[in-house]
Design an enzyme around this catalytic site. Structure first.
Site, mmCIF file in Angstrom:
data_model
loop_
_atom_site.group_PDB
_atom_site.id
_atom_site.type_symbol
_atom_site.label_atom_id
_atom_site.label_comp_id
_atom_site.label_asym_id
_atom_site.label_seq_id
_atom_site.Cartn_x
_atom_site.Cartn_y
_atom_site.Cartn_z
ATOM 1 N N SER A 42 -31.225 13.148 -78.189
ATOM 2 C CA SER A 42 -32.082 12.492 -77.167
ATOM 3 C C SER A 42 -31.877 10.945 -76.500
ATOM 4 O O SER A 42 -31.466 10.080 -77.241
ATOM 5 C CB SER A 42 -33.051 12.149 -78.708
ATOM 6 N N GLY A 43 -32.837 11.128 -75.735
ATOM 7 C CA GLY A 43 -33.323 10.326 -74.532
ATOM 8 C C GLY A 43 -34.439 9.000 -75.365
ATOM 9 O O GLY A 43 -32.982 7.641 -74.909
ATOM 10 N N LEU A 44 -35.028 9.231 -77.039
ATOM 11 C CA LEU A 44 -35.846 8.269 -77.152
ATOM 12 C C LEU A 44 -33.923 7.601 -77.684
ATOM 13 O O LEU A 44 -34.072 6.328 -78.583
ATOM 14 C CB LEU A 44 -36.430 8.811 -77.999
ATOM 15 N N ASP A 54 -37.253 3.167 -74.300
ATOM 16 C CA ASP A 54 -36.709 5.309 -73.453
ATOM 17 C C ASP A 54 -37.074 5.142 -72.084
ATOM 18 O O ASP A 54 -38.519 5.951 -71.368
ATOM 19 C CB ASP A 54 -37.811 6.312 -74.769
ATOM 20 N N ASP A 81 -30.646 15.981 -73.088
ATOM 21 C CA ASP A 81 -32.278 15.079 -72.880
ATOM 22 C C ASP A 81 -32.403 14.228 -71.680
ATOM 23 O O ASP A 81 -32.107 13.705 -72.050
ATOM 24 C CB ASP A 81 -32.701 14.460 -74.161
ATOM 25 N N ASP A 83 -34.720 13.604 -69.496
ATOM 26 C CA ASP A 83 -35.181 12.694 -68.887
ATOM 27 C C ASP A 83 -36.246 13.944 -67.354
ATOM 28 O O ASP A 83 -35.965 14.731 -67.847
ATOM 29 C CB ASP A 83 -35.117 10.993 -68.961
ATOM 30 N N GLU A 110 -37.778 17.025 -67.550
ATOM 31 C CA GLU A 110 -38.879 17.410 -68.118
ATOM 32 C C GLU A 110 -39.859 16.876 -66.998
ATOM 33 O O GLU A 110 -39.266 15.990 -65.687
ATOM 34 C CB GLU A 110 -39.589 16.229 -68.928
ATOM 35 N N LYS A 116 -39.343 7.389 -66.176
ATOM 36 C CA LYS A 116 -40.175 7.652 -66.857
ATOM 37 C C LYS A 116 -40.685 7.028 -68.394
ATOM 38 O O LYS A 116 -39.652 5.869 -68.227
ATOM 39 C CB LYS A 116 -39.760 9.305 -67.821
ATOM 40 N N ASN A 118 -41.540 7.287 -72.474
ATOM 41 C CA ASN A 118 -41.354 8.618 -73.466
ATOM 42 C C ASN A 118 -43.251 9.430 -73.959
ATOM 43 O O ASN A 118 -44.490 7.786 -73.655
ATOM 44 C CB ASN A 118 -41.500 7.675 -74.615
ATOM 45 N N SER A 119 -43.020 10.142 -74.012
ATOM 46 C CA SER A 119 -44.746 11.290 -74.390
ATOM 47 C C SER A 119 -45.373 10.927 -75.389
ATOM 48 O O SER A 119 -46.618 10.641 -74.682
ATOM 49 C CB SER A 119 -44.122 12.900 -74.868
ATOM 50 N N ARG A 155 -39.009 21.537 -69.474
ATOM 51 C CA ARG A 155 -40.063 20.849 -70.341
ATOM 52 C C ARG A 155 -41.092 19.947 -69.608
ATOM 53 O O ARG A 155 -41.901 19.890 -68.916
ATOM 54 C CB ARG A 155 -39.294 19.314 -70.761
ATOM 55 N N HIS A 186 -44.179 20.595 -74.629
ATOM 56 C CA HIS A 186 -44.423 19.367 -75.786
ATOM 57 C C HIS A 186 -45.448 18.804 -75.705
ATOM 58 O O HIS A 186 -46.599 19.663 -75.165
ATOM 59 C CB HIS A 186 -43.943 18.196 -75.133
#
Ligand code: SPV
Ligand code: MG
Length: 294
Positions: A42-44, A54, A81, A83, A110, A116, A118-119, A155, A186
């Protein structure tokens, strides 16, 4: 069977499969020992564990270094991940080359812009990538891979950005035609409604991957019924470790003794076991004669 083949088979299987988050060699090993068949890098979680945001604050080669430890510590596939692919098509295809060299099974990119965010941080205000540009990125990655089984997950952030179902479907289909192996849809909603609407229209065009961090209360049975291919538990080792570290640090700080914490934490022997310390002892006996006498 190679790690990439295993991951591809998981994604294409009729069973719903699960990826668990890890963010360093230790957590990756713990994920494998628990029985998971694959890891979400996970990037986060990687950025949080490095003490940064992130937002591509950790460079892609720093992420690569973390992955190398994760890959060395485990034998199950890792899906990175990735990104946005850390730049344009050229950065993304170089990423694929470097991931393959480290036996990483696949990467998820994504459709947002580099750097980027975080979503879950003001998702609706985040710009999305141009569809054609993102398709070019997928094609460049496909053309670069030397391992035929290397997995590319595209993504779709249309729901996150508030662009709606039709946009999500258009994007997912364009990414399918560009060569993606699976799409990750997502959603930041507290229920599964967006995902359900997508699944109803999408059918079986490509395997669908989801990250139910925000709609965690949706029963797993429901996700199976929707025909989801792969569920990612995206950040729970990192979050669990934050909680554990905060509690233990506070307690030791306040108590000025280890008396009340020793029994509640992993033993030092358990640390050695996870590091496979025994193997080194045996190797020393075999390869390092002085070890016998000293
Ligand atoms: C991650 O784990 O870094 C992800 C999933 O990309 S999310 O944080 O939900 O965007
Ligand atoms: Mg991420």
């Amino acid at each position: 069977m190679s790690k990439s083949t295993k991951l591809k088979q998981m994604m294409n299987s009729l069973e719903m499969e699960f990826l668990m988050e890890a963010h360093n060699g230790l957590s990756a090993k713990i994920v494998e020992e628990a029985g998971f068949k694959a890891i979400w890098a996970s990037g986060l979680s990687i950025s949080a564990s490095l003490g940064v945001r992130d937002s591509n604050e950790a460079s892609w080669t720093q992420v690569l270094d973390v992955l190398e430890f994760m890959s060395d510590a485990t034998s199950i596939p890792i899906l990175l991940d990735g990104d946005t692919g850390y730049g344009n098509f050229n950065n993304a295809r170089r990423l694929v080359k470097k991931l393959e060299q480290r036996h990483i099974a696949g990467v998820c990119i994504e459709d947002k812009l580099y750097p980027k965010t975080n979503s879950f941080i003001k998702g609706e205000s985040q710009p999305l990538a141009d569809i054609d540009e993102f398709c070019g990125k997928i094609k460049a990655m496909r053309d670069t891979q030397t391992d035929e089984e290397f997995v590319i997950v595209a993504r779709v952030e249309a729901f996150i950005a508030g662009w709606g179902l039709q946009e999500a479907l258009n994007r997912a289909d364009a990414y399918r035609l560009a060569g993606a192996d699976a799409v990750l849809i997502h959603s930041s909603k507290p229920n599964v409604a967006e995902i359900e609407s997508f699944m109803t229209e999408w059918g079986n065009r490509l395997p669908v991957v989801i990250v139910p961090t925000k709609y965690y209360s949706t029963p797993t049975k429901k996700l199976r019924e929707l025909g989801i291919s792969t569920v990612i538990w995206a950040n729970h080792n990192m979050r669990a470790s934050i909680d554990a570290m905060q509690k233990i640090t506070k307690r030791i700080y306040e108590d000025e003794t280890l008396l009340h914490v020793e029994r509640g934490i992993a033993s030092v022997d358990e640390v050695f076991r996870l590091q496979n310390a025994d193997e080194l002892q045996q190797a020393e006996q075999k390869y390092f004669p002085h070890a016998k006498t000293e």
